[in-house]
Scaffold this motif. Structure first.
Motif, mmCIF file in Angstrom:
data_model
loop_
_atom_site.group_PDB
_atom_site.id
_atom_site.type_symbol
_atom_site.label_atom_id
_atom_site.label_comp_id
_atom_site.label_asym_id
_atom_site.label_seq_id
_atom_site.Cartn_x
_atom_site.Cartn_y
_atom_site.Cartn_z
ATOM 1 N N GLU A 198 96.301 1.167 -59.825
ATOM 2 C CA GLU A 198 94.970 0.950 -60.402
ATOM 3 C C GLU A 198 94.167 -0.018 -59.535
ATOM 4 O O GLU A 198 94.490 -1.209 -59.451
ATOM 5 N N ASP A 199 93.181 0.519 -58.820
ATOM 6 C CA ASP A 199 92.241 -0.281 -58.032
ATOM 7 C C ASP A 199 92.961 -1.226 -57.065
ATOM 8 O O ASP A 199 92.712 -2.432 -57.038
ATOM 9 N N VAL A 200 93.844 -0.644 -56.266
ATOM 10 C CA VAL A 200 94.667 -1.434 -55.330
ATOM 11 C C VAL A 200 93.978 -1.506 -53.969
ATOM 12 O O VAL A 200 93.604 -0.482 -53.407
ATOM 13 N N SER A 201 93.837 -2.733 -53.454
ATOM 14 C CA SER A 201 93.238 -2.938 -52.127
ATOM 15 C C SER A 201 94.082 -3.922 -51.324
ATOM 16 O O SER A 201 94.469 -4.979 -51.839
ATOM 17 N N PHE A 202 94.399 -3.557 -50.086
ATOM 18 C CA PHE A 202 95.048 -4.489 -49.152
ATOM 19 C C PHE A 202 94.917 -3.934 -47.742
ATOM 20 O O PHE A 202 94.644 -2.749 -47.544
ATOM 21 N N THR A 203 95.103 -4.811 -46.761
ATOM 22 C CA THR A 203 95.111 -4.403 -45.347
ATOM 23 C C THR A 203 96.387 -4.924 -44.700
ATOM 24 O O THR A 203 96.793 -6.070 -44.948
ATOM 25 N N ILE A 204 97.033 -4.075 -43.909
ATOM 26 C CA ILE A 204 98.208 -4.494 -43.132
ATOM 27 C C ILE A 204 97.853 -4.355 -41.660
ATOM 28 O O ILE A 204 97.444 -3.276 -41.214
ATOM 29 N N ASN A 205 97.982 -5.439 -40.925
ATOM 30 C CA ASN A 205 97.644 -5.430 -39.498
ATOM 31 C C ASN A 205 98.793 -4.897 -38.664
ATOM 32 O O ASN A 205 99.954 -4.919 -39.087
ATOM 33 N N ALA A 206 98.455 -4.425 -37.464
ATOM 34 C CA ALA A 206 99.483 -3.961 -36.528
ATOM 35 C C ALA A 206 100.485 -5.084 -36.295
ATOM 36 O O ALA A 206 100.121 -6.259 -36.213
ATOM 37 N N LYS A 207 101.776 -4.708 -36.245
ATOM 38 C CA LYS A 207 102.896 -5.606 -35.930
ATOM 39 C C LYS A 207 103.254 -6.571 -37.062
ATOM 40 O O LYS A 207 104.062 -7.459 -36.877
ATOM 41 N N GLU A 208 102.643 -6.396 -38.228
ATOM 42 C CA GLU A 208 103.027 -7.221 -39.385
ATOM 43 C C GLU A 208 104.354 -6.738 -39.964
ATOM 44 O O GLU A 208 104.762 -5.588 -39.773
ATOM 45 N N PHE A 209 105.027 -7.620 -40.699
ATOM 46 C CA PHE A 209 106.202 -7.269 -41.499
ATOM 47 C C PHE A 209 105.827 -7.617 -42.935
ATOM 48 O O PHE A 209 105.654 -8.784 -43.270
ATOM 49 N N VAL A 210 105.679 -6.593 -43.771
ATOM 50 C CA VAL A 210 105.206 -6.793 -45.145
ATOM 51 C C VAL A 210 106.226 -6.225 -46.127
ATOM 52 O O VAL A 210 106.651 -5.077 -45.990
ATOM 53 N N SER A 211 106.619 -7.036 -47.105
ATOM 54 C CA SER A 211 107.446 -6.536 -48.205
ATOM 55 C C SER A 211 106.545 -6.193 -49.383
ATOM 56 O O SER A 211 105.656 -6.975 -49.733
ATOM 57 N N ILE A 212 106.778 -5.019 -49.964
ATOM 58 C CA ILE A 212 106.078 -4.632 -51.196
ATOM 59 C C ILE A 212 107.122 -4.653 -52.299
ATOM 60 O O ILE A 212 108.121 -3.925 -52.227
ATOM 61 N N THR A 253 105.113 -2.113 -36.773
ATOM 62 C CA THR A 253 104.753 -2.610 -38.105
ATOM 63 C C THR A 253 105.837 -2.171 -39.087
ATOM 64 O O THR A 253 106.256 -1.013 -39.074
ATOM 65 N N ILE A 254 106.295 -3.098 -39.929
ATOM 66 C CA ILE A 254 107.316 -2.766 -40.930
ATOM 67 C C ILE A 254 106.743 -2.927 -42.323
ATOM 68 O O ILE A 254 106.166 -3.964 -42.652
ATOM 69 N N ILE A 255 106.937 -1.891 -43.156
ATOM 70 C CA ILE A 255 106.600 -1.977 -44.582
ATOM 71 C C ILE A 255 107.903 -1.763 -45.347
ATOM 72 O O ILE A 255 108.505 -0.692 -45.274
ATOM 73 N N LEU A 256 108.349 -2.805 -46.031
ATOM 74 C CA LEU A 256 109.626 -2.777 -46.739
ATOM 75 C C LEU A 256 109.372 -2.793 -48.238
ATOM 76 O O LEU A 256 108.837 -3.762 -48.773
ATOM 77 N N ALA A 257 109.708 -1.698 -48.913
ATOM 78 C CA ALA A 257 109.618 -1.655 -50.374
ATOM 79 C C ALA A 257 110.991 -2.008 -50.927
ATOM 80 O O ALA A 257 111.990 -1.388 -50.563
ATOM 81 N N THR A 258 111.042 -3.037 -51.759
ATOM 82 C CA THR A 258 112.350 -3.486 -52.253
ATOM 83 C C THR A 258 112.200 -4.203 -53.583
ATOM 84 O O THR A 258 111.129 -4.702 -53.915
#
Length: 230
Positions: A22-36, A192-197
């Motif tokens: 619901e109305d989700v906004s975010f930006t992930i930059n190149a080479k970031e490591f982000v956990s969701i 870039t890493i996106i880790l869902a955990t």
């Protein structure tokens, strides 16, 4: 690099509607490591499905590099997906192929020449520490080794982004630590890493950016975050 702009995703189940996002906004930059992070049903899987083009948003815009994912035609999705590597909790290896053949299969599908396959596959397996298990079948590998084969397969096309969907969900703490170490190494090399955990310990030890989801909404986005869901 990756942008979600006021994204909503609604599923209709037996005449009932459910807001996955619901109305989700975010930006992930190149080479970031982000956990969701978030509990089961918080919307993590929906974000991954929107990134890979498996689903389209009902509202808002998803962009990856120059691609606006909502507008990518089915025939063009393979081109988008070449920029993405994806690994899953259940490994998804082909049981009748060796570790080498599982990784090589991705290149074969893309029509790459045999000379390249012979050169690149051993390099990918060496990167994940499996040079000595190249000719073993999945049934002869431990869970951690299977996930390392899956990482090698996801990385063989040098994607810009590696998406890891609960990659340690079936692993013990020792193998979990090994997989996270490999993901950090891949990130250091520029992916870039996106880790869902939902593994609290991993997120707290990483001390990387954390996006926290609850009931399809972002309730936190911290630069050096902790898993702060109750």
């Amino acid at each position: 690099m990756i942008t979600f702009q006021n994204v909503s995703k609604i599923y209709k189940i037996n005449h009932h509607t459910s807001n996955a996002l619901e109305d989700v906004s975010f930006t992930i930059n190149a080479k970031e490591f982000v956990s969701i992070v978030g509990k089961s049903g918080a919307g993590k899987s929906t974000i991954i499905e929107l990134l890979t083009g498996e689903e389209k948003p009902d509202k808002g815009k998803v962009t990856i590099g120059s691609y606006e994912v909502n507008k990518v035609k089915s025939s063009k999705l393979p081109y988008l997906r070449r920029h993405l590597g994806v690994i899953f909790q259940d490994f998804r290896l082909l049981p009748n192929k060796t570790a080498f053949e599982n990784v090589a299969f991705t290149l074969e599908v893309a029509g790459r020449p045999q000379a390249e396959i012979k050169e690149f596959v051993p390099q990918a397996l060496e990167m994940v520490g499996l040079s000595n298990k190249m000719y073993n079948f999945p049934r002869e590998l431990s869970g951690g080794e299977k996930q390392r084969v899956a990482i090698a397969r996801a990385m063989i096309n040098h994607p810009d982004v590696l998406i890891a969907d609960e990659p340690t969900g079936n692993l013990d703490p020792v193998n979990t630590a090994e997989i996270i170490k490999i993901l950090l190494k891949i990130n250091e090399l520029g992916t870039t890493i996106i880790l869902a955990t939902h593994n609290k310990d991993i997120v707290n030890e990483l001390k990387k950016r954390v996006i926290i989801l609850e009931d399809g909404k972002i309730i936190g986005d911290e630069e050096r975050g902790k898993y702060s869901l109750t």
